[in-house]
Design an enzyme around this catalytic site. Structure first.
Site, PDB file in Angstrom:
ATOM      1  N   SER A 126       0.830  -1.211   0.000  1.00  0.00           N
ATOM      2  CA  SER A 126       0.000   0.000   0.000  1.00  0.00           C
ATOM      3  C   SER A 126       0.863   1.260   0.000  1.00  0.00           C
ATOM      4  O   SER A 126       0.563   2.224  -0.707  1.00  0.00           O
ATOM      5  CB  SER A 126      -0.996  -0.002   1.157  1.00  0.00           C
ATOM      6  OG  SER A 126      -0.335  -0.063   2.383  1.00  0.00           O
ATOM      7  N   ASP A 170       6.888   3.221   6.332  1.00  0.00           N
ATOM      8  CA  ASP A 170       6.712   2.558   5.034  1.00  0.00           C
ATOM      9  C   ASP A 170       6.767   3.562   3.888  1.00  0.00           C
ATOM     10  O   ASP A 170       7.431   3.348   2.870  1.00  0.00           O
ATOM     11  CB  ASP A 170       5.372   1.817   4.980  1.00  0.00           C
ATOM     12  CG  ASP A 170       5.220   0.844   6.117  1.00  0.00           C
ATOM     13  OD1 ASP A 170       6.228   0.561   6.798  1.00  0.00           O
ATOM     14  OD2 ASP A 170       4.091   0.357   6.343  1.00  0.00           O
TER      15      ASP A 170
HETATM   16  C1  GLA Z   1       3.296  -1.069   9.559  1.00  0.00           C
HETATM   17  C2  GLA Z   1       3.100   0.446   9.608  1.00  0.00           C
HETATM   18  C3  GLA Z   1       4.415   1.153   9.924  1.00  0.00           C
HETATM   19  C4  GLA Z   1       5.101   0.557  11.147  1.00  0.00           C
HETATM   20  C5  GLA Z   1       5.169  -0.963  11.037  1.00  0.00           C
HETATM   21  C6  GLA Z   1       5.696  -1.604  12.289  1.00  0.00           C
HETATM   22  O1  GLA Z   1       4.107  -1.432   8.464  1.00  0.00           O
HETATM   23  O2  GLA Z   1       2.593   0.916   8.399  1.00  0.00           O
HETATM   24  O3  GLA Z   1       4.181   2.530  10.105  1.00  0.00           O
HETATM   25  O4  GLA Z   1       4.476   0.958  12.330  1.00  0.00           O
HETATM   26  O5  GLA Z   1       3.898  -1.532  10.757  1.00  0.00           O
HETATM   27  O6  GLA Z   1       7.011  -1.264  12.494  1.00  0.00           O
END
Ligand code: GLA
Length: 382
Positions: A126, A170
């Site tokens: 995403s 991310d």
């Molecule tokens: C998901 C969220 C991130 C982060 C990770 C855990 O990927 O989108 O922002 O919090 O989990 O590290």
């Protein structure tokens, strides 16, 4: 035909013209999990799996979007009330809205996209989608929005249009990713540093349990709320604590009886994890992969026992990695299913993968998927 050719061919047949191509990437994270929304450090990198999109401004007030992977066409307007019902289209819609909220120009466009980031594997398909479109709209409409803000456009899309209260990791990795480098980001100050990552003699491999948990986003939001609750309790004694990552272990102990035990355990994990990121970066600079790996195992323990975002399948893969002398292994990403990330000596790779396939399948009745990842570039025009 490769992904790009398939997109171009279908775009031309559907829209009768050609557009411009943009791409972005999924991500791995070597260490620093659930630290981003706590103002701590993360250590991700973009990977060689991502999203490619073709886009052309269409001179109307409408977006006409086609997902090649879902084989689905959606049209939507650009006002708040126009939110589409398909979740993949919501990401594109959200990016349009968040760009507009920042004063960026967004007009109607035709677009088609496809991707090769495995869905639900914790590799941030995403974020790859959001950053592809955030970057593309910024370029096409010449908005001049800076890169951090592009990452935040993706993050706000998750918050405001997809129901996930995620941190910045991310989207940051997907926008800032650079070939051959991991990036340590301080999520409080937004300072970051690229670390060349070329572990000679080792491989980085992901083992996908193929488990996807329903309700992962509500469980994720609940973890975040626990951390904020613990931070608020500590702040009453130590007003300088803005985020949980500012707290010392002893400060957390002081408030143990005032907060639910569950929140205490979550916070204990986070405080330890923030320090582990720094330790791993130091170890990497010394070429000390044994320490890097040991920290990964410690993170797994914390994510499994304290943060409780692992599951039986991932714990099984982690124990198996230990038995196969894999240097480091842990559940990666938000958890609740998905992959383990493994740092393994080249000479042990075949044995580990062979055993993971055989033993996992014998126990759970399906084969795990294996992804070798290459650290690659993030958002870009093709
Ligand atoms: C998901 C969220 C991130 C982060 C990770 C855990 O990927 O989108 O922002 O919090 O989990 O590290």
């Amino acid at each position: 035909m490769d992904m790009k050719e398939r997109i171009c061919e279908k775009f031309r047949s559907l829209f009768g013209t050609d557009g411009e191509l943009f791409a972005s990437a999924g991500r791995i994270n070597l260490i620093g999990e659930h630290t981003d929304y706590n103002g701590g450090y993360v250590f991700p990198g973009a990977i060689d799996k991502g999203i490619i999109a073709e886009i052309k401004v269409n001179g109307t007030g409408k977006v006409r979007a086609y997902s090649l992977d879902y084989d689905e066409y959606v049209e939507f307007g650009l006002e708040e009330k126009d939110k589409p019902s398909q979740s993949w289209a919501c990401y594109i819609f959200g990016v349009c809205r968040e760009t507009a909220k920042r004063g960026g120009k967004v007009e109607g466009f035709d677009t088609m996209f496809a991707g090769d980031v495995p869905l639900g594997a914790g590799l941030s398909s995403s974020a790859a989608l959001e950053s592809t479109y955030a970057f593309a709209l910024n370029t096409l409409f010449d908005n001049g929005i800076d890169k951090f803000e592009l990452a935040k456009i993706g993050q706000s899309t998750e918050h405001n249009y997809c129901g996930v209260n995620c941190g910045i990791m991310d989207q940051f990795a997907s926008v800032f990713g650079k070939k051959g480098a991991l990036i340590r980001l301080n999520c409080k100050t937004l300072e970051y540093k690229y670390f060349p990552f070329d572990p000679v003699g080792y491989k980085l491999v992901l083992v996908d349990s193929c488990v996807k948990h329903e309700l992962a986003s509500s469980a994720y939001n609940k973890r975040r709320a626990s951390c904020e609750n613990a931070a608020a309790a500590i702040r009453r004694n130590h007003p300088e604590v803005e985020f949980l990552s500012d707290a010392k272990r002893v400060w957390l102990e002081e408030v143990r009886s005032e907060i639910p035990e569950e929140d205490f355990l979550r916070a204990k994990y986070v405080i330890g994890e923030v320090q582990r990121v720094l330790d791993v970066c130091d170890a990497l600079e010394r070429g000390d992969y044994e320490t890097v790996g040991e920290m990964m195992y410690q993170t797994h323990f914390g994510l499994s026992r304290l943060y409780e975002v692992s599951c039986e399948e991932l714990d099984f893969l982690n124990r198996l990695a230990r038995k196969c002398d894999v240097t480091g292994s842990r559940v990666m990403g938000g958890g609740f299913g998905g992959c383990t990330i493994n740092l393994v000596k080249e000479e042990l790779y075949d044995d580990f993968i062979g055993q993971a396939k055989e033993k996992f399948t014998a126990k759970f009745g399906h084969e795990p998927k294996i992804y070798d990842v290459v650290i690659s570039d993030g958002a870009r025009r093709l």
